[in-house]
Scaffold this active site. Structure first.
Site, mmCIF file in Angstrom:
data_model
loop_
_atom_site.group_PDB
_atom_site.id
_atom_site.type_symbol
_atom_site.label_atom_id
_atom_site.label_comp_id
_atom_site.label_asym_id
_atom_site.label_seq_id
_atom_site.Cartn_x
_atom_site.Cartn_y
_atom_site.Cartn_z
ATOM 1 N N GLU A 34 0.830 -1.208 0.000
ATOM 2 C CA GLU A 34 0.000 0.000 0.000
ATOM 3 C C GLU A 34 0.864 1.259 0.000
ATOM 4 O O GLU A 34 1.818 1.366 0.774
ATOM 5 C CB GLU A 34 -0.897 -0.023 1.240
ATOM 6 C CG GLU A 34 -2.329 0.335 0.981
ATOM 7 C CD GLU A 34 -3.068 -0.660 0.076
ATOM 8 O OE1 GLU A 34 -3.143 -0.404 -1.142
ATOM 9 O OE2 GLU A 34 -3.570 -1.664 0.586
ATOM 10 N N THR A 36 2.924 1.987 -2.030
ATOM 11 C CA THR A 36 4.223 1.680 -2.626
ATOM 12 C C THR A 36 4.235 2.012 -4.119
ATOM 13 O O THR A 36 5.299 2.187 -4.703
ATOM 14 C CB THR A 36 4.552 0.186 -2.440
ATOM 15 O OG1 THR A 36 3.356 -0.558 -2.687
ATOM 16 C CG2 THR A 36 5.028 -0.110 -1.037
ATOM 17 N N SER A 68 -25.372 8.076 -16.326
ATOM 18 C CA SER A 68 -25.254 6.830 -15.556
ATOM 19 C C SER A 68 -26.550 6.526 -14.852
ATOM 20 O O SER A 68 -27.433 7.377 -14.753
ATOM 21 C CB SER A 68 -24.125 6.914 -14.534
ATOM 22 O OG SER A 68 -24.640 7.306 -13.296
ATOM 23 N N ALA A 120 -15.468 2.921 -1.292
ATOM 24 C CA ALA A 120 -15.121 1.844 -0.364
ATOM 25 C C ALA A 120 -13.654 1.443 -0.477
ATOM 26 O O ALA A 120 -13.227 0.469 0.128
ATOM 27 C CB ALA A 120 -16.012 0.630 -0.628
ATOM 28 N N GLY A 121 -12.891 2.196 -1.258
ATOM 29 C CA GLY A 121 -11.488 1.827 -1.438
ATOM 30 C C GLY A 121 -11.334 0.631 -2.362
ATOM 31 O O GLY A 121 -10.323 -0.062 -2.329
ATOM 32 N N SER A 123 -11.724 0.961 -5.719
ATOM 33 C CA SER A 123 -11.392 1.515 -7.035
ATOM 34 C C SER A 123 -12.546 1.576 -8.018
ATOM 35 O O SER A 123 -12.417 1.193 -9.187
ATOM 36 C CB SER A 123 -10.230 0.742 -7.674
ATOM 37 O OG SER A 123 -9.085 0.951 -6.931
ATOM 38 N N GLU A 157 -6.993 10.732 -13.806
ATOM 39 C CA GLU A 157 -7.149 10.934 -12.370
ATOM 40 C C GLU A 157 -6.214 12.052 -11.868
ATOM 41 O O GLU A 157 -6.616 12.911 -11.108
ATOM 42 C CB GLU A 157 -6.837 9.617 -11.652
ATOM 43 C CG GLU A 157 -7.277 9.617 -10.242
ATOM 44 C CD GLU A 157 -8.167 8.426 -9.903
ATOM 45 O OE1 GLU A 157 -8.362 8.217 -8.726
ATOM 46 O OE2 GLU A 157 -8.652 7.722 -10.796
ATOM 47 N N ASP A 169 -4.258 0.999 -9.318
ATOM 48 C CA ASP A 169 -5.678 0.667 -9.507
ATOM 49 C C ASP A 169 -6.011 0.429 -10.972
ATOM 50 O O ASP A 169 -6.689 -0.538 -11.327
ATOM 51 C CB ASP A 169 -6.561 1.793 -8.962
ATOM 52 C CG ASP A 169 -6.251 2.096 -7.505
ATOM 53 O OD1 ASP A 169 -5.597 1.265 -6.853
ATOM 54 O OD2 ASP A 169 -6.656 3.168 -7.032
ATOM 55 N N TYR A 221 -3.783 11.838 1.453
ATOM 56 C CA TYR A 221 -3.093 11.041 0.438
ATOM 57 C C TYR A 221 -1.929 11.847 -0.153
ATOM 58 O O TYR A 221 -0.794 11.379 -0.221
ATOM 59 C CB TYR A 221 -4.066 10.625 -0.672
ATOM 60 C CG TYR A 221 -3.466 9.667 -1.678
ATOM 61 C CD1 TYR A 221 -3.681 8.303 -1.573
ATOM 62 C CD2 TYR A 221 -2.667 10.128 -2.722
ATOM 63 C CE1 TYR A 221 -3.126 7.414 -2.485
ATOM 64 C CE2 TYR A 221 -2.106 9.259 -3.635
ATOM 65 C CZ TYR A 221 -2.339 7.905 -3.518
ATOM 66 O OH TYR A 221 -1.785 7.032 -4.417
#
Ligand code: GLA
Length: 379
Positions: A34, A36, A68, A120-121, A123, A157, A169, A221
């Site tokens: 993580e 990394t 969407s 929720a992490g 991706s 992103e 991701d 982050y």
């Protein structure tokens, strides 16, 4: 109705004609490794059985429209516009189109549907980027490789959404394999498929979604990333990847305490990824479990990206008999993963519900995920 059919039907009702095709891409969970990735290190994620589906057709003009299931608004840009801003979730797909605009033959209509949990992490954003990039690559005849498409998602992103995230991701979402994890060397982007071998022990990967949502476009982050860059500079290396456990004493003597702890997380986490490969190869479950727990402790104490809900999820998983558990993804919320016997999943869900209620936290969502393949055309 399956999600491919959903995407087709949604496209038809939004645009009044049928889409040319439907492309899908998975969210991901990270087994270990993580923060990394942007330090040119190692990560070991896998695609999950929750995907985003993009139904797309080219238009005859230069307009790109996305709609969407989650909101009926039509978001649009022209390929000739300057860099898009605002646009809410639509910045992810339209950011991809903007990054790829020199390959564009025309604008497009796109309808997106997804069952990847948002925030929720896992991706959900990379799943959108990878499905969109795959669709445009084919429809525009761009001929880009999966790795190049992953880099495009990351650029969307970084440059458009403004989140300073790494390459894990999008690479996972593009390159994931059924029933396996992928080791990504984030320096060379070389991929090695790694058999997890969990099912032969009747183990599953459980996700405990804390329902604490995070955003990487601001805050912690970016500051962690900056600390890593400062640490690398002060230690005279171009990335922390170049350092190993034997550099820790020097790092400790040269760096302030906080920067040292950030650097120590990265150096030890890279080593843990490599040790995890050995544990998996040898089928040594006790070592695997220990490495996951050490990774979590390092993120909690050294990198300081865990939150009370994630720590409680890990503790509860271990108390329920998990082999190992850790937070997964960028941190500051999101989900933990736990490797646990398949028959204990319901007990884990129950225990988490009770523990979270007792602590006064929002009820978590607990479910299992299976390693699933990367982006593909569905229709
Ligand atoms: C987020 C980022 C990734 C990676 C992880 C932490 O998911 O998008 O690039 O840095 O956090 O490992």
């Amino acid at each position: 109705m399956n999600l491919t059919a959903n995407a087709q039907a949604g496209f038809l009702s939004s645009f009044g004609y049928a889409p040319t095709g439907v492309w899908s891409a998975p969210g991901r969970a990270n087994l270990i490794g993580e923060h990394t990735d942007y330090n040119n290190g190692f990560v070991l994620p896998f695609g999950i059985n929750f995907r985003t589906y993009a139904a797309v057709s080219l238009r005859t003009d230069r307009i790109c429209k996305v709609v969407s299931e989650i909101d009926s608004r039509v978001y649009e840009i022209s390929l000739d516009d300057p860099k898009p801003t605002g646009l809410d979730w639509a910045l992810y797909p339209l950011g991809v189109a903007w990054v790829m605009r020199d390959k564009a033959t025309s604008g497009f209509d796109c309808y997106i549907t997804s069952d990847v949990p948002i925030g929720a992490g896992l991706s959900s954003s990379a799943a959108i980027e990878s499905s969109m990039a795959s669709a445009l690559n084919e429809l525009w005849g761009a001929g880009l490789s999966r790795k190049e498409l992953a880099l495009i998602g990351q650029q969307a992103e970084n440059q458009v959404v403004g989140a300073p995230t790494g390459i894990m991701d999008q690479t996972a979402s593009m390159m994931a394999q059924n029933d396996a994890a992928v080791l990504i060397d984030c320096q060379s982007l070389e991929i090695t498929v790694v058999d997890l071998g969990l099912s032969k022990h009747d183990l599953v990967v459980a996700v405990i979604d804390t329902q604490v949502s995070h955003s990487h476009a601001h805050g912690g982050y970016g500051s962690r990333r900056t600390s890593c860059e400062v640490g690398a500079k002060e230690l005279g290396v171009s990335s922390l990847r170049e350092l190993s456990l034997s550099d820790l004493p020097r790092a400790q003597s040269q760096l302030d305490d906080e920067t040292f702890r950030r650097v120590r997380h990265i150096i030890t986490e890279n080593q843990r990824v490599l040790d995890t490969l050995i544990a998996l190869r040898e089928g040594h479950l006790a070592s695997l479990g220990r490495l996951l727990l050490e990774s979590h402790a390092s993120m909690r104490d050294d990198f300081e990206i865990s939150v009370a809900e994630l720590d409680l999820a890990v503790e509860t998983a271990m108390a329920t008999g998990a082999i190992g558990a850790r937070m997964t993804g960028g941190g500051f919320g999101g989900a933990a993963i736990a490797i646990i016997h398949k028959d204990k999943l319901a007990e884990l869900a129950n225990n988490c519900e009770l523990a979270f209620a007792k602590a006064g936290f929002k009820a978590p969502r607990v479910f299992s995920v299976t390693p699933s393949e990367g982006a593909k055309r569905e229709l």
